[in-house]
Enzyme design. Structure first.
Site, PDB file in Angstrom:
ATOM      1  N   CYS A   1       0.853  -1.177   0.000  1.00  0.00           N
ATOM      2  CA  CYS A   1       0.000   0.000   0.000  1.00  0.00           C
ATOM      3  C   CYS A   1       0.893   1.232   0.000  1.00  0.00           C
ATOM      4  O   CYS A   1       2.092   1.132   0.225  1.00  0.00           O
ATOM      5  CB  CYS A   1      -0.861   0.019   1.252  1.00  0.00           C
ATOM      6  SG  CYS A   1      -1.740  -1.514   1.502  1.00  0.00           S
TER       7      CYS A   1
ATOM      8  N   ARG B   1       1.740   1.502  -6.008  1.00  0.00           N
ATOM      9  CA  ARG B   1       2.028   0.567  -4.916  1.00  0.00           C
ATOM     10  C   ARG B   1       0.825  -0.279  -4.549  1.00  0.00           C
ATOM     11  O   ARG B   1       0.954  -1.297  -3.857  1.00  0.00           O
ATOM     12  CB  ARG B   1       2.458   1.341  -3.666  1.00  0.00           C
ATOM     13  CG  ARG B   1       3.709   2.143  -3.853  1.00  0.00           C
ATOM     14  CD  ARG B   1       3.967   2.954  -2.615  1.00  0.00           C
ATOM     15  NE  ARG B   1       4.337   2.092  -1.510  1.00  0.00           N
ATOM     16  CZ  ARG B   1       5.577   1.743  -1.208  1.00  0.00           C
ATOM     17  NH1 ARG B   1       6.569   2.196  -1.937  1.00  0.00           N
ATOM     18  NH2 ARG B   1       5.833   0.965  -0.192  1.00  0.00           N
TER      19      ARG B   1
ATOM     20  N   TRP C   1      -3.686  -2.022  -1.383  1.00  0.00           N
ATOM     21  CA  TRP C   1      -3.544  -3.284  -2.109  1.00  0.00           C
ATOM     22  C   TRP C   1      -3.906  -4.353  -1.084  1.00  0.00           C
ATOM     23  O   TRP C   1      -3.172  -4.579  -0.137  1.00  0.00           O
ATOM     24  CB  TRP C   1      -2.110  -3.446  -2.591  1.00  0.00           C
ATOM     25  CG  TRP C   1      -1.879  -4.593  -3.511  1.00  0.00           C
ATOM     26  CD1 TRP C   1      -2.038  -4.614  -4.872  1.00  0.00           C
ATOM     27  CD2 TRP C   1      -1.387  -5.899  -3.158  1.00  0.00           C
ATOM     28  NE1 TRP C   1      -1.699  -5.836  -5.368  1.00  0.00           N
ATOM     29  CE2 TRP C   1      -1.303  -6.646  -4.356  1.00  0.00           C
ATOM     30  CE3 TRP C   1      -1.037  -6.512  -1.953  1.00  0.00           C
ATOM     31  CZ2 TRP C   1      -0.862  -7.970  -4.376  1.00  0.00           C
ATOM     32  CZ3 TRP C   1      -0.600  -7.828  -1.977  1.00  0.00           C
ATOM     33  CH2 TRP C   1      -0.522  -8.544  -3.182  1.00  0.00           C
TER      34      TRP C   1
ATOM     35  N   ASN D   1       0.740   0.689   6.169  1.00  0.00           N
ATOM     36  CA  ASN D   1       1.266  -0.191   5.122  1.00  0.00           C
ATOM     37  C   ASN D   1       2.034  -1.304   5.826  1.00  0.00           C
ATOM     38  O   ASN D   1       2.937  -1.017   6.610  1.00  0.00           O
ATOM     39  CB  ASN D   1       2.195   0.613   4.203  1.00  0.00           C
ATOM     40  CG  ASN D   1       2.992  -0.268   3.264  1.00  0.00           C
ATOM     41  OD1 ASN D   1       2.547  -1.344   2.895  1.00  0.00           O
ATOM     42  ND2 ASN D   1       4.166   0.185   2.885  1.00  0.00           N
ATOM     43  N   GLY D   2       1.663  -2.550   5.549  1.00  0.00           N
ATOM     44  CA  GLY D   2       2.346  -3.670   6.198  1.00  0.00           C
ATOM     45  C   GLY D   2       1.333  -4.690   6.681  1.00  0.00           C
ATOM     46  O   GLY D   2       0.179  -4.681   6.238  1.00  0.00           O
TER      47      GLY D   2
ATOM     48  N   GLU E   1      12.828 -12.829 -18.999  1.00  0.00           N
ATOM     49  CA  GLU E   1      12.352 -11.471 -18.718  1.00  0.00           C
ATOM     50  C   GLU E   1      11.314 -11.028 -19.772  1.00  0.00           C
ATOM     51  O   GLU E   1      10.316 -10.382 -19.437  1.00  0.00           O
ATOM     52  CB  GLU E   1      13.548 -10.511 -18.672  1.00  0.00           C
ATOM     53  CG  GLU E   1      13.227  -9.047 -18.466  1.00  0.00           C
ATOM     54  CD  GLU E   1      12.455  -8.718 -17.184  1.00  0.00           C
ATOM     55  OE1 GLU E   1      12.277  -9.597 -16.338  1.00  0.00           O
ATOM     56  OE2 GLU E   1      12.002  -7.569 -17.080  1.00  0.00           O
TER      57      GLU E   1
ATOM     58  N   LYS F   1       7.559  -9.875 -18.819  1.00  0.00           N
ATOM     59  CA  LYS F   1       6.999  -8.567 -19.188  1.00  0.00           C
ATOM     60  C   LYS F   1       5.652  -8.766 -19.875  1.00  0.00           C
ATOM     61  O   LYS F   1       4.693  -8.089 -19.568  1.00  0.00           O
ATOM     62  CB  LYS F   1       7.915  -7.808 -20.163  1.00  0.00           C
ATOM     63  CG  LYS F   1       9.136  -7.157 -19.611  1.00  0.00           C
ATOM     64  CD  LYS F   1       8.917  -5.949 -18.742  1.00  0.00           C
ATOM     65  CE  LYS F   1       8.687  -6.340 -17.313  1.00  0.00           C
ATOM     66  NZ  LYS F   1       9.778  -6.419 -16.411  1.00  0.00           N
TER      67      LYS F   1
ATOM     68  N   GLU G   1       2.794 -10.114 -17.435  1.00  0.00           N
ATOM     69  CA  GLU G   1       2.320  -9.261 -16.341  1.00  0.00           C
ATOM     70  C   GLU G   1       1.517  -8.057 -16.820  1.00  0.00           C
ATOM     71  O   GLU G   1       0.645  -7.581 -16.097  1.00  0.00           O
ATOM     72  CB  GLU G   1       3.459  -8.814 -15.428  1.00  0.00           C
ATOM     73  CG  GLU G   1       4.432  -7.855 -16.039  1.00  0.00           C
ATOM     74  CD  GLU G   1       5.565  -7.463 -15.090  1.00  0.00           C
ATOM     75  OE1 GLU G   1       5.347  -7.459 -13.880  1.00  0.00           O
ATOM     76  OE2 GLU G   1       6.649  -7.168 -15.591  1.00  0.00           O
TER      77      GLU G   1
ATOM     78  N   HIS H   1      13.144 -30.977 -25.112  1.00  0.00           N
ATOM     79  CA  HIS H   1      12.917 -31.879 -23.974  1.00  0.00           C
ATOM     80  C   HIS H   1      11.513 -31.744 -23.397  1.00  0.00           C
ATOM     81  O   HIS H   1      11.268 -32.131 -22.265  1.00  0.00           O
ATOM     82  CB  HIS H   1      13.965 -31.628 -22.890  1.00  0.00           C
ATOM     83  CG  HIS H   1      15.362 -31.836 -23.374  1.00  0.00           C
ATOM     84  ND1 HIS H   1      15.858 -33.071 -23.692  1.00  0.00           N
ATOM     85  CD2 HIS H   1      16.348 -30.956 -23.661  1.00  0.00           C
ATOM     86  CE1 HIS H   1      17.102 -32.947 -24.124  1.00  0.00           C
ATOM     87  NE2 HIS H   1      17.418 -31.667 -24.121  1.00  0.00           N
TER      88      HIS H   1
ATOM     89  N   LYS I   1       3.876  -2.505  -7.106  1.00  0.00           N
ATOM     90  CA  LYS I   1       5.263  -2.200  -7.461  1.00  0.00           C
ATOM     91  C   LYS I   1       6.221  -2.686  -6.381  1.00  0.00           C
ATOM     92  O   LYS I   1       7.299  -3.168  -6.671  1.00  0.00           O
ATOM     93  CB  LYS I   1       5.398  -0.688  -7.652  1.00  0.00           C
ATOM     94  CG  LYS I   1       6.790  -0.227  -8.043  1.00  0.00           C
ATOM     95  CD  LYS I   1       7.064  -0.506  -9.489  1.00  0.00           C
ATOM     96  CE  LYS I   1       8.435  -0.096  -9.926  1.00  0.00           C
ATOM     97  NZ  LYS I   1       8.831  -0.791 -11.162  1.00  0.00           N
TER      98      LYS I   1
HETATM   99  C1  F6R Z   1       8.367  -7.222 -12.921  1.00  0.00           C
HETATM  100  C2  F6R Z   1       8.495  -6.651 -11.614  1.00  0.00           C
HETATM  101  C3  F6R Z   1       8.622  -7.561 -10.438  1.00  0.00           C
HETATM  102  C4  F6R Z   1       9.774  -7.066  -9.555  1.00  0.00           C
HETATM  103  C5  F6R Z   1       9.857  -7.891  -8.265  1.00  0.00           C
HETATM  104  C6  F6R Z   1      11.019  -7.467  -7.410  1.00  0.00           C
HETATM  105  O1  F6R Z   1       8.264  -6.238 -13.895  1.00  0.00           O
HETATM  106  O2  F6R Z   1       8.524  -5.468 -11.479  1.00  0.00           O
HETATM  107  O3  F6R Z   1       8.814  -8.882 -10.824  1.00  0.00           O
HETATM  108  O4  F6R Z   1      10.953  -7.177 -10.289  1.00  0.00           O
HETATM  109  O5  F6R Z   1       8.665  -7.734  -7.529  1.00  0.00           O
HETATM  110  O6  F6R Z   1      10.947  -6.128  -7.053  1.00  0.00           O
HETATM  111  P1  F6R Z   1      12.218  -5.361  -6.521  1.00  0.00           P
HETATM  112  O7  F6R Z   1      13.203  -5.284  -7.628  1.00  0.00           O
HETATM  113  O8  F6R Z   1      11.710  -4.023  -6.087  1.00  0.00           O
HETATM  114  O9  F6R Z   1      12.758  -6.161  -5.374  1.00  0.00           O
END
Ligand code: F6R
Length: 603
Positions: A2, A27, A76, A102-103, A476, A480, A483, A499, A598
């Site tokens: 949050c 967030r 969130w 938040n937490g 990656e 991308k 998500e 395989h 995020k």
């Molecule tokens: C993907 C993404 C997440 C973060 C993951 C780690 O686009 O953003 O997979 O990479 O939650 O976040 P950080 O780097 O902040 O520890």
């Protein structure tokens, strides 16, 4: 997960809180709310709404809410579904305290039972509501004393902002385990989950540590530890510009952040070079094994880093999901170092895995983007990425900056350990310095990549293939796409296809293959042939002037030539653009994809 914000000062609080919440929305974004102390009555007034900040904003239109102190929250959900009742701020029974949090409060059921036995009525399913009632229950007449008593009761992780009708000029904040910064300015002060939320008002910040309490008035900020001892803390000056936290003419933050990558690379190189690394090399001097731990995109950067560190510094590297590493039987000696990689520096899985390893004797290094974040303070040494604030939930420019740090670290370690020569080092550094302009060149392909996205946007599944150092890039690319577009995608080492996954290939399956002219080129061509023979659609990311690849591919994205070792800096960019365009063409909210946050501050 949050986002929280608080304001006390000379302005009307609501516009400041709303602006901050818009910045914090990434967030968490299933519901939001604000509470202020009414200027005329000193009563707490709150408004909440399910949905995004704009929904709360609309709800506030035309309402006469005047006050110079308030708190806000973007949620969130962790406990209880998104609803008005569960949205913050939570208000105590007699409406004397309002709280944003938040937490996670781990012992909230026990506390709830205690409070219910005393007659407190709960209206939400959240863990946070206990904090509001606790403030009322434990109130001593002094806000700081009460905050200490509340903090003593709470188990878990929290960043909390509180206002009270008994103290209409004071905002109080407590931190344990979740991020919280204090923005300091003339005649006004702020609390926020992160810096960009209040960047337009101040560049002076105090980073609160765990078990610290801040008492804010319009003209002063006082800091205390949990024993009520007064603390003196330095002000951190932030040089991020306000525009770096705005869209600057781009449609989405993600798009802007993809286009900022050449700058992010240059700044991260400069930041790395200007750092005094004596301490870092003391830590790494006798290391015989490195673990890299991270989550999501940061983990993928770590997987690329493994190739570089093993190649240039000849140190064995293991890369692990932080959430898995934490609970392993760790093999740690005095020659083991752990590198935790995290954009936010607040990811719970990464932080706690690193802290556990540190407690078992490992030396710890953080690669982090957010200055002053928890991971950076908990590690023995921090290497920053200089990406600037990343607002889009999908990580892009921070990934490329993490690659820069890992590459430079591998080269410097190699030089120190004499596993590469000075000539090779210079040659590789020179090649790196040319990467920003090569990324610029790829970004010019934006329009044609959008056309390609249009062609494939209605597909159900995607495969991404790469070999060796480009295999993590395939992972990656798949992450991308899934998500932000919600299309199912898998990344695979191309040689592994035969395989099992090859069974998935049919005429409906697009396969994005990294087929650059490196020493694996012939091998990946064979893998592409295998897909082609089963009628899969091939989108190749290939090196400019490669004509052969055209024969085998349905579509080709050409990227500039570079050294074999540096291709990940380039091959990732078309993948980001493909995902971005497919998702936007499908009408998805790329900056705030569903179910994601995020910063993931829960395990
Ligand atoms: C993907 C993404 C997440 C973060 C993951 C780690 O686009 O953003 O997979 O990479 O939650 O976040 P950080 O780097 O902040 O520890």
């Amino acid at each position: 997960m949050c986002g929280i914000i608080g304001y006390v000062g000379k302005r009307q609080a609501i516009p400041v809180l709303l602006q901050g919440l818009y910045k914090l929305e990434y967030r968490g974004y299933d519901s939001a709310g604000i509470a202020i102390i009414d200027k005329n009555t000193s009563e707490i007034k709150a408004e909440k709404q399910v949905g995004k900040i704009k929904d709360l904003h609309e709800k506030l239109w035309g309402k006469k809410l005047e006050g110079n102190i308030g708190i806000g929250h973007s949620r969130w959900a962790t406990h209880g579904s998104p609803s008005i009742e569960n949205a913050h701020p939570h208000i105590s029974q007699s409406k004397t305290f309002a709280v944003v949090h938040n937490g996670i409060i781990e012992n909230y059921i026990e506390l709830k039972n205690e409070l219910e036995n005393k007659g407190y009525k709960f209206i939400s399913q959240t863990d946070t509501e206990v904090i509001a009632h606790l403030f009322e229950d434990l109130y001593t007449g002094n806000l700081l004393d009460t905050a200490v008593k509340v903090a003593e009761k709470l188990e878990g992780a929290y960043a909390i902002g509180v206002i009270s009708k008994f103290h209409p000029d004071t905002l109080i904040a407590i931190r344990k385990g979740s991020p919280l910064v204090i923005g300091v300015s003339k005649d006004e002060n702020f609390i926020a989950s992160d810096i960009p939320a209040v960047l337009e008002y101040t560049k002076d910040f105090i980073i609160l540590d765990d078990n610290e309490i801040a008492v804010l008035n319009k003209n002063k900020v006082e800091l205390f530890d949990i024993g009520k001892n007064k603390l003196k803390k330095e002000i951190t000056k932030v040089n991020w510009s306000v525009s770096s936290a705005q869209k600057s003419g781009f449609k989405h933050f993600m798009q802007k952040e993809i286009f900022e990558q050449p700058r992010a690379i240059t700044d991260t190189i400069a930041g790395f070079n200007s750092l005094d690394k004596t301490e870092l090399f003391n830590i790494l001097e006798n290391i015989d094994r490195l673990y890299i731990i991270a989550c999501g995109t940061s983990l993928h950067a770590g997987l690329v880093g493994k190739f570089w560190i093993e190649k240039f510094a000849k140190i064995p590297v293991e890369v692990d999901f932080a959430s898995e590493y934490r609970y392993r039987d760790k093999i740690i000696t005095d020659k083991t170092a752990i590198i935790g990689i995290s954009q936010s520096g607040e990811t719970a899985d990464t932080r706690f895995a690193l802290l556990d390893a540190k407690n078992e004797g490992a030396k710890t290094i953080a690669i982090v983007n957010v200055v002053g974040s928890s991971l950076s303070r908990e590690s023995d040494f921090t290497l920053y990425t200089y990406s600037g604030p990343e607002i889009g939930v999908a990580a892009t420019k921070t990934f490329i900056s993490q690659l820069v740090v890992l590459f430079l670290l591998a080269l410097e370690l190699g030089l120190k350990r004499r596993t590469i020569s000075k000539e090779d080092y210079n040659y590789l550094i020179k090649a790196l310095s040319k990467i920003p302009s090569k990324v610029e060149k790829i970004l010019l392909l934006d329009k044609s990549i959008k056309d390609l996205a249009y062609k494939y946007m209605n597909t159900q599944d995607f495969l991404f293939l790469g070999r060796n150092i480009n295999y993590p890039i395939a992972l990656e690319g798949a992450l991308k796409l899934k998500e932000i577009s919600y299309i199912h995608a898998e990344g695979y080492p191309a040689g592994e296809m035969k395989h099992g996954p090859i069974a998935l290939i049919d005429e409906n399956m697009p396969v994005v293959a990294v087929a650059v002219k490196d020493k694996f080129y012939e091998k990946i061509l064979s893998n592409i042939q295998e897909v082609k023979a089963r009628k899969g659609k091939i989108i190749s990311i290939a090196t400019e002037e490669d004509k052969q690849i055209r024969q085998l591919s349905d579509d080709v994205i050409y990227i500039p030539k570079t050294l074999d070792e540096l291709y990940p800096f380039l091959t990732i960019v078309p993948m980001q653009l493909i995902s971005y365009h497919i998702a936007t063409l499908l009408g998805k909210d790329v900056d705030q994809p569903r179910n994601l946050a995020k910063t993931v501050t829960v395990e």
